[in-house]
Design a protein around this motif. Structure first.
Motif, PDB file in Angstrom:
ATOM      1  N   PHE A 160      33.956  49.433  41.677  1.00  0.00           N
ATOM      2  CA  PHE A 160      34.711  48.742  42.666  1.00  0.00           C
ATOM      3  C   PHE A 160      33.632  48.782  43.992  1.00  0.00           C
ATOM      4  CE2 PHE A 160      38.144  50.493  40.275  1.00  0.00           C
ATOM      5  CZ  PHE A 160      38.980  49.260  39.972  1.00  0.00           C
ATOM      6  N   VAL A 218      39.669  40.737  49.626  1.00  0.00           N
ATOM      7  CA  VAL A 218      39.484  41.356  48.297  1.00  0.00           C
ATOM      8  C   VAL A 218      40.385  42.883  48.330  1.00  0.00           C
ATOM      9  CG1 VAL A 218      37.782  42.927  47.159  1.00  0.00           C
ATOM     10  CG2 VAL A 218      37.007  40.531  47.796  1.00  0.00           C
ATOM     11  N   THR A 219      40.079  43.609  49.739  1.00  0.00           N
ATOM     12  CA  THR A 219      40.651  44.759  49.895  1.00  0.00           C
ATOM     13  C   THR A 219      42.263  44.712  49.865  1.00  0.00           C
ATOM     14  OG1 THR A 219      40.371  44.474  52.263  1.00  0.00           O
ATOM     15  CG2 THR A 219      38.651  45.818  50.999  1.00  0.00           C
ATOM     16  N   ARG A 236      43.739  42.875  47.853  1.00  0.00           N
ATOM     17  CA  ARG A 236      44.135  42.656  46.393  1.00  0.00           C
ATOM     18  C   ARG A 236      43.918  44.041  45.747  1.00  0.00           C
ATOM     19  NH1 ARG A 236      43.790  37.292  44.444  1.00  0.00           N
ATOM     20  NH2 ARG A 236      43.649  38.010  42.424  1.00  0.00           N
ATOM     21  N   GLU A 237      42.670  44.660  46.176  1.00  0.00           N
ATOM     22  CA  GLU A 237      42.062  45.599  45.376  1.00  0.00           C
ATOM     23  C   GLU A 237      41.826  46.782  46.550  1.00  0.00           C
ATOM     24  OE1 GLU A 237      41.399  48.398  43.600  1.00  0.00           O
ATOM     25  OE2 GLU A 237      41.592  46.850  42.043  1.00  0.00           O
ATOM     26  N   ARG A 292      40.729  49.489  46.197  1.00  0.00           N
ATOM     27  CA  ARG A 292      39.649  50.698  45.818  1.00  0.00           C
ATOM     28  C   ARG A 292      38.280  50.250  46.197  1.00  0.00           C
ATOM     29  NH1 ARG A 292      41.498  51.658  39.922  1.00  0.00           N
ATOM     30  NH2 ARG A 292      41.998  49.347  40.146  1.00  0.00           N
ATOM     31  N   ALA A 293      38.419  48.779  46.513  1.00  0.00           N
ATOM     32  CA  ALA A 293      37.201  48.028  46.824  1.00  0.00           C
ATOM     33  C   ALA A 293      36.509  48.609  48.089  1.00  0.00           C
ATOM     34  CB  ALA A 293      37.283  46.719  46.910  1.00  0.00           C
ATOM     35  N   GLN A 311      36.604  50.562  54.723  1.00  0.00           N
ATOM     36  CA  GLN A 311      36.284  50.034  53.413  1.00  0.00           C
ATOM     37  C   GLN A 311      34.750  49.555  53.388  1.00  0.00           C
ATOM     38  OE1 GLN A 311      38.711  49.171  55.074  1.00  0.00           O
ATOM     39  NE2 GLN A 311      40.526  49.639  53.821  1.00  0.00           N
ATOM     40  N   LEU A 342      36.544  39.666  43.096  1.00  0.00           N
ATOM     41  CA  LEU A 342      37.738  40.192  42.552  1.00  0.00           C
ATOM     42  C   LEU A 342      37.524  40.003  40.694  1.00  0.00           C
ATOM     43  CD1 LEU A 342      40.538  39.124  45.071  1.00  0.00           C
ATOM     44  CD2 LEU A 342      39.918  41.457  44.304  1.00  0.00           C
ATOM     45  N   MET A 356      35.196  42.572  39.742  1.00  0.00           N
ATOM     46  CA  MET A 356      35.833  44.035  39.597  1.00  0.00           C
ATOM     47  C   MET A 356      36.818  44.166  38.509  1.00  0.00           C
ATOM     48  SD  MET A 356      36.543  44.563  43.492  1.00  0.00           S
ATOM     49  CE  MET A 356      35.057  44.532  44.693  1.00  0.00           C
ATOM     50  N   GLN A 357      37.625  42.958  38.112  1.00  0.00           N
ATOM     51  CA  GLN A 357      38.593  43.253  37.245  1.00  0.00           C
ATOM     52  C   GLN A 357      38.364  42.736  35.737  1.00  0.00           C
ATOM     53  OE1 GLN A 357      41.318  40.496  39.143  1.00  0.00           O
ATOM     54  NE2 GLN A 357      41.787  41.587  40.827  1.00  0.00           N
TER      55      GLN A 357
END
Length: 374
Positions: free
Chosen positions: A188, A212-213, A215-216, A218-219, A245, A325, A328-329
């Protein structure tokens, strides 16, 4: 062959960005082949202004050669960008103008005083390129822009790309060791390395990271580099509430520390709208990082879209966020792009680039040797 490199730009990679790395890397590769390379640089730190120091270097440069335009002991003289503009067209030794960044094009992406300064310097670069019998540049994009802005004939233009020292960025070829190295990465963490000019559009990456953060969570984003936009980027982080972040590290003095960040991250992102080449993309691919960048300028020549990276339209933070994203996914996608990037970057080893440089200048050097024979 004894070669003079005329170079008034910053000499270290932390402050000079890709240009310093590129000129030094080519010089070392040529030296390994038995050539002698002398890098003529400004003497001392006066004037304190980089712009004035570069101009003073070029004004005084003819005094470092013999009177009457004779080149002394050199078999080849290479002037980078504006450097050598008062020598080009007047030396009896073969003279080559090497354009690392087309200043007239870069000026269009700036504003205020930087735009005015780049426009003024582009007149010197234009003079240098138009008077040189051979002009080298780093990409087909740059070659096209040199033709457009400076009116240089096609037959005097040759593409010689930038290179990379693969031994620094790929310390092992052992597949098992690479698997272990990649497994230790934070999936991430996104890395950005850039001299922070407006045209690098790091601000778009920060805006994308707000999406991004959300949705995720941990990014994380790590930005390395300094430059005119640094303070504005700090303010943007505060406005977006991303201080936790995003780490804005500034310029790191130790190259080894920069390389360590390349091994910690899992994705590299630089959403430039103007790149004459982009050495950081070579560094990312060699380090095993899939790249997220834009379709602008020379970037698609360096980073194959869908193979070593994901390319999105410039100035589009939403598209940038979606690409980040997606990587990352999708660990399988990261692995595929990582493997392709490591293969793709091998063509840019400094040994191969030095071969292309020598191939480009050989007719000019041979012609000079023939005409100078009694």
């Amino acid at each position: 062959m004894r070669i003079a490199f005329l170079d008034s730009w910053l000499q270290d990679s932390s402050s000079g960005s890709g240009t310093a790395v590129a000129i030094g890397g080519l010089a070392e590769a040529l030296i390994r082949r038995g050539h002698r390379v002398e890098r003529l640089v400004p003497l001392g730190r006066w004037p304190r202004s980089l712009l004035l120091r570069r101009l003073w270097f070029n004004v005084t440069l003819p005094l470092r050669f013999r009177s009457g335009g004779r080149p002394g002991p050199y078999d080849l003289i290479v002037g980078f960008d504006i450097d050598g503009t008062l020598l080009s067209g007047s030396m009896s030794a073969p003279y080559v103008c090497s354009v690392k960044g087309v200043l007239a094009e870069e000026a269009q992406c700036e504003r205020g005083l930087p735009r005015w300064m780049l426009t003024a310097l582009s007149l010197l670069e234009r003079r240098n390129a138009r008077r040189a019998p051979l002009v080298l540049s780093t990409s087909r994009y740059c070659i096209d822009r040199i033709r457009f802005h400076y009116g240089v004939a096609t037959e005097r233009l040759v593409t010689v790309p930038e290179g990379i020292d693969l031994s620094l960025w790929q310390p092992t070829a052992d597949p098992t060791a690479l698997v272990d190295l990649d497994a230790a990465r934070d999936p991430f963490t996104v890395l950005c390395v850039a001299r922070q000019y407006p045209r690098k559009r790091v601000v778009d990456l920060i805006d994308a990271f707000a999406v991004v953060t959300a949705r995720e969570p941990r990014a994380r984003l790590v930005i390395i580099g300094d430059g005119p936009e640094h303070a504005a980027l700090q303010r943007r982080l505060q406005d977006r509430g991303l201080q936790a972040q995003v780490r804005l590290l500034g310029a790191l003095q130790e190259d080894a520390e920069v390389r360590r960040w390349y091994t910690r991250a899992s994705v590299f992102c630089l959403p430039s709208e103007q790149e004459g080449f982009g050495i950081v993309f070579l560094e990312a691919m060699a380090s095993g990082l899939p790249v997220v960048t834009t379709t602008s300028a020379a970037i698609p020549e360096v980073v194959p879209d869908g193979e070593a990276g994901l390319l999105v339209p410039p100035r589009d933070p939403h598209a940038l966020a979606q690409a980040l994203l997606r990587l990352m996914q999708d660990p399988d996608l990261r692995a595929r792009l990582r493997e392709c990037g490591r293969r793709h970057v091998r063509q840019y080893s400094w040994d191969r680039v030095a071969d292309r440089f020598l191939e480009a200048v050989e007719p000019l050097v041979a012609q000079s040797s023939t005409t100078s024979c009694p």
